[in-house]
Scaffold this motif. Structure first.
Motif, mmCIF file in Angstrom:
data_model
loop_
_atom_site.group_PDB
_atom_site.id
_atom_site.type_symbol
_atom_site.label_atom_id
_atom_site.label_comp_id
_atom_site.label_asym_id
_atom_site.label_seq_id
_atom_site.Cartn_x
_atom_site.Cartn_y
_atom_site.Cartn_z
ATOM 1 N N ILE A 79 54.756 43.747 35.099
ATOM 2 C CA ILE A 79 53.963 42.801 35.848
ATOM 3 C C ILE A 79 52.532 42.838 35.662
ATOM 4 N N ILE A 80 51.921 43.871 35.816
ATOM 5 C CA ILE A 80 50.533 44.296 35.475
ATOM 6 C C ILE A 80 50.093 43.904 34.175
ATOM 7 N N PRO A 81 50.714 44.450 32.945
ATOM 8 C CA PRO A 81 50.398 43.890 31.714
ATOM 9 C C PRO A 81 50.126 42.223 31.315
ATOM 10 N N ALA A 82 51.236 41.873 32.182
ATOM 11 C CA ALA A 82 51.602 40.434 31.927
ATOM 12 C C ALA A 82 50.109 39.506 32.560
ATOM 13 N N VAL A 83 49.707 40.162 33.756
ATOM 14 C CA VAL A 83 48.701 39.403 34.341
ATOM 15 C C VAL A 83 47.297 39.896 33.803
ATOM 16 N N ILE A 84 47.253 40.997 33.245
ATOM 17 C CA ILE A 84 46.117 41.367 32.542
ATOM 18 C C ILE A 84 45.831 40.489 31.127
ATOM 19 N N ARG A 85 47.106 40.509 30.494
ATOM 20 C CA ARG A 85 47.035 39.756 29.365
ATOM 21 C C ARG A 85 46.442 38.206 29.428
ATOM 22 N N HIS A 86 47.120 37.723 30.339
ATOM 23 C CA HIS A 86 46.800 36.336 30.548
ATOM 24 C C HIS A 86 45.232 36.152 31.062
ATOM 25 N N TYR A 87 44.864 36.831 32.075
ATOM 26 C CA TYR A 87 43.340 36.704 32.697
ATOM 27 C C TYR A 87 42.387 37.551 32.350
ATOM 28 N N CYS A 88 42.637 38.672 31.541
ATOM 29 C CA CYS A 88 41.556 39.572 31.310
ATOM 30 C C CYS A 88 41.285 39.684 29.927
ATOM 31 N N SER A 89 42.192 39.328 28.784
ATOM 32 C CA SER A 89 42.055 39.457 27.345
ATOM 33 C C SER A 89 41.155 38.268 26.903
ATOM 34 N N ALA A 124 36.278 41.712 28.252
ATOM 35 C CA ALA A 124 37.542 42.102 28.448
ATOM 36 C C ALA A 124 37.885 43.523 28.783
ATOM 37 N N ARG A 125 37.258 44.578 28.216
ATOM 38 C CA ARG A 125 37.469 45.849 28.453
ATOM 39 C C ARG A 125 36.930 46.192 30.034
ATOM 40 N N ASP A 126 35.689 45.679 30.430
ATOM 41 C CA ASP A 126 35.365 45.824 31.667
ATOM 42 C C ASP A 126 36.115 45.069 32.748
ATOM 43 N N ARG A 127 36.652 44.031 32.510
ATOM 44 C CA ARG A 127 37.599 43.239 33.467
ATOM 45 C C ARG A 127 38.789 44.206 33.674
ATOM 46 N N THR A 128 39.443 44.388 32.546
ATOM 47 C CA THR A 128 40.708 45.474 32.372
ATOM 48 C C THR A 128 40.488 46.589 33.267
ATOM 49 N N ARG A 129 39.265 47.316 33.081
ATOM 50 C CA ARG A 129 38.944 48.622 33.897
ATOM 51 C C ARG A 129 38.994 48.234 35.177
ATOM 52 N N LYS A 130 38.088 47.215 35.715
ATOM 53 C CA LYS A 130 38.148 46.925 36.981
ATOM 54 C C LYS A 130 39.517 46.428 37.657
ATOM 55 N N PHE A 131 40.359 45.679 36.825
ATOM 56 C CA PHE A 131 41.874 45.513 37.417
ATOM 57 C C PHE A 131 42.551 46.607 37.308
ATOM 58 N N LEU A 132 42.532 47.485 36.570
ATOM 59 C CA LEU A 132 43.229 48.891 36.771
ATOM 60 C C LEU A 132 42.727 49.918 37.806
ATOM 61 N N LEU A 133 41.525 50.152 37.990
ATOM 62 C CA LEU A 133 41.080 50.760 38.959
ATOM 63 C C LEU A 133 41.340 50.082 40.380
ATOM 64 N N THR A 134 41.232 48.854 40.566
ATOM 65 C CA THR A 134 41.474 48.344 41.875
ATOM 66 C C THR A 134 42.857 48.363 42.191
ATOM 67 N N ALA A 135 43.801 48.038 41.102
ATOM 68 C CA ALA A 135 45.116 48.091 41.738
ATOM 69 C C ALA A 135 45.696 49.443 41.444
ATOM 70 N N GLY A 136 45.150 50.558 40.868
ATOM 71 C CA GLY A 136 45.424 51.901 41.157
ATOM 72 C C GLY A 136 45.236 52.222 42.533
ATOM 73 N N ALA A 137 43.806 51.718 43.152
ATOM 74 C CA ALA A 137 43.632 52.284 44.550
ATOM 75 C C ALA A 137 44.823 51.575 45.657
ATOM 76 N N ILE A 138 45.198 50.550 45.076
ATOM 77 C CA ILE A 138 46.325 50.023 46.110
ATOM 78 C C ILE A 138 47.569 50.927 46.059
ATOM 79 N N GLY A 139 47.837 51.107 44.888
ATOM 80 C CA GLY A 139 49.172 51.961 44.409
ATOM 81 C C GLY A 139 49.039 53.223 45.081
#
Length: 458
Positions: free
Chosen positions: A297-307, A312-327
């Motif tokens: 799920i997370i790789p699919a959304v990252i691939r389509h919206y952050c790459s 792209a690196r900054d967007r992906t880091r933001k995504f992972l850090l925010t998603a990680g906080a929720i996890g």
């Protein structure tokens, strides 16, 4: 506080709780024998799989995981081809190099015991390991639990009182939080995004550059997993004879230049998620996000919206850090184990994390991020874990595709909202926990109910 890097672990498929966790448990056990000075005295090892590890262990490659862990492999660094070769050698020769140094006789058919009738009370993924010397005396007898997402815990750890049952970093972080309400409040009081608050906490654990490098490695492994999945054809392992579909769908999308991008949105998300989970089902290298069963799920959304962009690196880091906080909230306040919560604890949590991460990339404020995560879980409540044939294939692969689409829609809905929602993220996490406790065991990764008993396996 957990680190976000604890949630995103590089490992192998098909299961974080049934493969990655048991590798780590078996390795921890053999390392313990070495540290106690007992390794050279070991003549025989017996491993008893309990609860869900027994009931779906065969389809989830748990016996293979046991062999790899005892032989000294680590899920984060092992090469899948080398691992397969080592397992094949052990199965044929019945010789195992314990911790990679001490040779013992090990017959997987006899020394790995499937205790189908034992359902542990502390956690449904139980694993008892015993080491014997030449006279049959027990050198070590330990019970461990694989608690989801590759996390493991000893019996002693789970028997602690609730107030002592959080994993401690032994490092004071500037913004400790144990609820979404606290997280949002601290963001507001300190004028921080969730990304920057989490980064400040991570800075207490390691230099910022190491955190960035780790996040980039995680995203790189996710991207490579998608690429492998898009290029592989054939049939997945196991008696279901499930055909890989991602490669053919990818070829169709790549050659269909005339279609409307909006009409194809679902197809792009579907193909990326399915690529990851087909790789997971085949035992390939994946990232727990937060589990293997929900790794697409997370790789699919990252691939389509952050790459594909300059940032792209900054967007992906933001995504992972925010998603990680929720996890982290789900891990600490409930569970990410399908054997405890059903698939709401895996696909549901991944959908919630992805929704929050994408909302942040799209510029959402912390409250909107929380709203997105809440929506992502609210519409996965009660989702059962009923893998057909004990394999992480049906309905798991398609379920990740559906979860990715749901996550994007949850983020869109949250961006159109302002202020608090009627249901808070804390409330939906607690609802998930209660629902998981109420759910029948047969719907929680045991293959004893749902699709698993209503679909003919072969």
């Amino acid at each position: 506080m957990l680190s976000v890097l604890d949630l995103f672990r590089v490992g192998i498929g098909p299961s974080s709780s049934h493969t990655v966790g048991p590798i780590r448990i078996a390795a921890r056990f053999s390392d313990g024998l070495a540290k106690a000075g007992n390794l050279s005295q070991v003549q025989r090892i017996e491993v008893e799989l309990q609860g869900s590890l027994a009931l779906t262990g065969e389809g989830h490659a748990t016996p293979k995981a046991v062999l790899l862990g005892l032989a000294g492999f680590a899920p984060e660094t092992l090469d899948p081809d080398a691992a397969d070769a080592a397992v094949s050698e052990i199965n044929s020769s019945h010789n195992l190099s314990l911790a990679g140094t001490h040779q013992i006789t090990f017959d997987p058919d006899k020394d790995i015991v499937f205790a189908y009738g034992i359902i542990p009370s502390l956690h449904p993924n139980g694993m008892r390991l015993r080491a014997f010397d030449a006279s049959g005396e027990i050198l070590s007898d330990e019970t461990w639990y694989s608690t989801g997402g590759g996390f493991i815990a000893s019996q002693r750890q789970l028997e602690k009182p609730l107030e002592d049952d959080l994993i401690q970093t032994q490092v004071d972080v500037p913004y400790p939080y144990s609820s979404a309400a606290e997280l949002i409040t601290m963001c507001s009081q300190n004028d921080l995004t969730i990304e920057h608050l989490v980064l400040a906490n991570e800075d207490s654990l390691r230099p910022r550059s190491e955190t960035s490098e780790a996040l980039d490695r995680i995203s790189d492994v996710m991207a490579k997993c998608i690429e492998r999945g898009l290029s592989q054809t054939g049939t997945l392992p196991g008696k279901l004879n499930v055909k890989r579909r991602a490669a053919s769908l990818w070829a169709k999308l790549a050659n269909d230049h005339g279609s409307n991008e909006r009409e194809q949105l679902f197809d792009w998300l579907n193909v990326y998620a399915m690529a990851v989970n087909e790789e997971n089902a085949s035992g390939g290298q994946v990232v727990t996000a937060p589990t293997n069963g929900a790794a697409g799920i997370i790789p699919a959304v990252i691939r389509h919206y952050c790459s594909g962009t300059d940032d792209a690196r900054d967007r992906t880091r933001k995504f992972l850090l925010t998603a990680g906080a929720i996890g982290i909230l789900y891990k600490q306040r409930a569970s990410i184990s399908g054997a405890e919560m059903g698939c709401q604890g895996e696909v549901g949590v991944a959908c919630s994390m992805a929704a929050g991460g994408l909302a942040a990339v799209w510029g959402a404020v912390p409250q909107q991020v929380s709203n997105a995560a809440e929506i992502g879980m609210e519409h996965n409540l009660g989702l059962t874990c009923d893998p057909v044939g004990g394999l992480v294939q049906i309905p798991c692969i398609e379920r990740n595709a559906i979860g990715a689409v749901k996550a994007v829609n949850a983020a869109r809905l949250a961006l159109h909202s302002t202020g608090h929602s009627h249901v808070s993220l804390d409330q939906v996490i607690e609802t998930m926990r209660q629902t998981g406790l109420d759910m029948s065991t047969k719907y929680k990764e045991t293959s004893q109910g749902g699709l698993a008993v209503n679909v003919v396996e072969c």
